[in-house]
Enzyme design. Sequence first.
Site, PDB file in Angstrom:
ATOM      1  N   ASP A 283       0.845  -1.198   0.000  1.00 14.97           N
ATOM      2  CA  ASP A 283       0.000   0.000   0.000  1.00 14.97           C
ATOM      3  C   ASP A 283       0.881   1.247   0.000  1.00 14.97           C
ATOM      4  O   ASP A 283       2.027   1.207   0.459  1.00 14.97           O
ATOM      5  CB  ASP A 283      -0.859   0.063   1.278  1.00 14.97           C
ATOM      6  CG  ASP A 283      -1.767  -1.137   1.408  1.00 14.97           C
ATOM      7  OD1 ASP A 283      -2.150  -1.707   0.376  1.00 14.97           O
ATOM      8  OD2 ASP A 283      -2.082  -1.489   2.566  1.00 14.97           O
TER       9      ASP A 283
HETATM   10  N1  URA Z   1      -1.073  -5.916   4.019  1.00 14.01           N
HETATM   11  C1  URA Z   1      -1.533  -4.657   4.066  1.00 14.01           C
HETATM   12  O1  URA Z   1      -2.526  -4.383   4.723  1.00 14.01           O
HETATM   13  N2  URA Z   1      -0.871  -3.722   3.369  1.00 14.01           N
HETATM   14  C2  URA Z   1       0.218  -3.968   2.651  1.00 14.01           C
HETATM   15  O2  URA Z   1       0.780  -3.055   2.040  1.00 14.01           O
HETATM   16  C3  URA Z   1       0.698  -5.281   2.605  1.00 14.01           C
HETATM   17  C4  URA Z   1       0.027  -6.237   3.303  1.00 14.01           C
END
Ligand code: URA
Length: 240
Positions: free
Chosen positions: A110
């Site tokens: 993310d």
């Molecule tokens: N899980 C998440 O919530 N975000 C990420 O970026 C990777 C795994």
Amino acid sequence: MVNNSDTEEGERVQKILARAGFGSRRACEELVRDQRVAINGTVAQLGARLSPGDELRVDGAVISMLPDAITYLLNKPSDVVTTASDPQGRPTVVELVPTSPRVFPVGRLDMDTEGLLLMTNDGEMANRLTHPSFGVEKEYLAHVSGTPGRAALRQLREGVELDDGLTAPAKASSPGQGLLRITIHEGRNRQVRRMCDAVGFPVKRLVRVRIGPIADRTIKPGQWRQLSMSEVIDLQRATA
Ligand code: URA
């Protein structure tokens, strides 16, 4: 078709190994001499040449023969998008690594997640690393509100009901106040954040600290390095 002649077509095995990240030409020659390299199931001779379609293995793990196979390990900072190009003009992970040869992110973090991200031009390796059937572990350190107790940890370990279904059992521990260490091998959207929300401990900061056998605490956010020879072998093994 493999052959050991200098005059025929095909690239020499030690040259292909060097380009695939197995170290200097001399180090690759050592690998061949030590009989750790096989071509189409037969121990390779120094100077053997390979053609497209031949299968190359080091210590039993299949090695990509892409002409310029390269894999970087990036410590992704927050506020950078895991994409090759962003229509909204936000900073992207590809801008943090060399532009040639062109590499792309393996999987996704993310925008607000930090930590380890592999970037490669080896599509086959990327597929194997991201495909759930290979079950490559990803370990995260989550800074959460509150300190998860036994009940929350047990829920995470047993599986959490999310709106897209039950999660597979995770490894979970709380290494300190406000901290949650969680290891998953699925790759659903915002999975760790949603799992932590579901057990009552919303994530304030999320850092990926390991991808399968690959971990490195020394790379600063925004910095990268090329994978070492032994890391390439480890990764190939993890997805064999
Ligand atoms: N899980 C998440 O919530 N975000 C990420 O970026 C990777 C795994």
